[in-house]
Write an enzyme that holds these catalytic residues in place. Structure first.
Site, PDB file in Angstrom:
ATOM      1  N   CYS A 113     -13.865  16.902   0.914  1.00 53.49           N
ATOM      2  CA  CYS A 113     -14.858  15.911   0.466  1.00 53.49           C
ATOM      3  C   CYS A 113     -14.384  15.098  -0.740  1.00 53.49           C
ATOM      4  CB  CYS A 113     -16.183  16.593   0.154  1.00 53.49           C
ATOM      5  SG  CYS A 113     -16.771  17.560   1.538  1.00 53.49           S
ATOM      6  N   HIS A 254     -20.414  11.960  -3.773  1.00 51.10           N
ATOM      7  CA  HIS A 254     -20.232  12.502  -2.421  1.00 51.10           C
ATOM      8  C   HIS A 254     -21.617  12.782  -1.844  1.00 51.10           C
ATOM      9  CE1 HIS A 254     -19.201  14.837   0.953  1.00 51.10           C
ATOM     10  NE2 HIS A 254     -19.478  16.003   0.415  1.00 51.10           N
ATOM     11  N   ASN A 284     -23.460  14.537   5.832  1.00 46.67           N
ATOM     12  CA  ASN A 284     -22.246  14.765   5.035  1.00 46.67           C
ATOM     13  C   ASN A 284     -21.031  14.422   5.903  1.00 46.67           C
ATOM     14  OD1 ASN A 284     -20.068  15.819   3.662  1.00 46.67           O
ATOM     15  ND2 ASN A 284     -21.057  17.753   3.129  1.00 46.67           N
TER      16      ASN A 284
END
Ligand code: UT7
Length: 327
Positions: A113, A254, A284
């Site tokens: 990420c 993020h 995500n």
């Protein structure tokens, strides 16, 4: 020393959309639980014949179009991904082939990420050193392909997509990337992991039978680390840039969980309207999440020339990083 600057942004999301209600048909979950705990309402899912490079090429082409550039003007392709087309060749090389350009270098960066922030920092170093001028950086993931669709604790969280930027030397002294801060803690690697398929656990019937080719996450532990680590890394990057928290015009974190995003925004004293959120729409998307959100903000006119933008990420590794830039 030239300063590196984001010249344009682009993104691509696969056509297929999976809503929380769709997931209710697959595992024991509810729209209410997913919305309350994560803020996610839907996610995009790549088709069977779409690899990461297919998504990435669309995003890069959109960014090239916005920059008014042709692929053959690029000097380097950088790809942030942990769901590559193949372990090797790199996804960068598949992208180069699909863009129909030859000879320029292309490689992948694996920082989950945090991959896009690691990629921005790499691109910045190449531009500032004078080695390369025009760089395409794309964050791309196809997490649906490594998701265990029987595990409700992870399958509701992730989505597929690609976000790209074209970087080059800034024409003025004021705009561009002002600072970067990166970090990692390998001792916490077990918290978010895909166990098999590498040299540690090569693919065998046993690894397949034991579901070791899917991502696994200790969500609660990761959650605890996320806000603390992103706040610390944001403050370090802001300090290097000489920017105060009150001067942040846009915060893009993020996009993993709305509770993490809100909490970080509050701790950095950034008003809600200056925190850009796409987790509801995209879920995500790991290394694609920040460039997807950046392109969304850019296309919606939420970033103006001269704005101070803070990008901050956190993920498997553990890894983290922040970049401060002036648009
Ligand atoms: O991208 C890299 C970084 N990743 C992240 O930042 C993710 C960080 N973690 C998180 O966002 C959150 O920890 C999650 C969204 C993953 C989980 O939220 P939570 O509030 O930490 O929930 P939990 O794991 O503590 O689970 C609470 C309950 C459990 O039931 P019991 O033990 O209290 O009876 C779970 O079994 O919720 C249950 N649960 C679910 N219920 C309905 C877990 N997943 C689901 C589900 N639907 N999908």
């Amino acid at each position: 020393m030239p300063r590196a600057k984001i010249i344009s942004t682009g993104s691509y999301l696969p056509e297929k959309v999976m809503t929380n209600n769709d997931l209710e048909e697959i595992v024991e979950t509810s729209d209410e639980w997913i919305t309350k705990r994560t803020g996610i309402k839907k996610r995009h899912i790549a088709s069977d014949d779409q690899a990461a490079s297919d998504l990435a090429v669309e995003a890069i082409n959109n960014a090239l179009k916005q920059a008014g550039m042709k692929a053959k003007e690029l000097d380097l392709i950088l790809v942030a991904t942990v769901t590559p087309d193949t372990d090797f060749p790199s996804t960068g090389c598949w992208i180069q082939k699909k863009l129909k350009i030859k000879n320029i270098p292309a490689f992948d960066i694996s920082a989950a990420c945090s991959g896009f922030i690691y990629g921005l920092t790499t691109a910045r170093s190449f531009i500032e050193s004078g080695l390369y001028e025009n760089i395409a950086l794309v964050g791309v993931e196809t997490f649906s392909k490594i998701t265990n669709w029987n595990d409700r604790s992870t399958c509701v969280l992730f989505g597929d997509g690609a976000g790209a930027v074209i970087l080059g030397p800034s024409e003025d002294e004021k705009s561009g990337i002002l600072s970067s801060y990166l970090g990692a803690d390998g001792s916490k690697g077990e918290l978010l992991i895909k166990r098999a398929g590498g040299s540690l656990n090569p693919t065998t019937q046993k690894t397949l039978d034991n579901d070791m080719h899917y991502l696994e996450m200790e969500g609660r532990e990761v959650f605890k680390q996320a806000v603390r680590v992103m706040k610390r890394s944001s403050i370090k990057a802001l300090k290097t840039a000489g920017i105060e928290e009150k001067d942040i015009d846009l915060l893009i974190t993020h996009q993993a969980n709305i509770r993490i995003i809100d909490s970080l925004g509050k701790r950095l004293h950034v008003p809600d309207e200056n925190v850009h959120v796409t987790v509801d729409e995209h879920a995500n998307t790991s290394s694609a999440s920040i460039p997807l959100a950046l392109d969304d903000a850019n296309r919606k006119g939420k970033i103006k020339r001269g704005d101070n933008v803070l990008l901050t990420a956190f993920g498997s590794g553990l890894t983290w990083g922040s970049v401060v830039l002036r648009w």
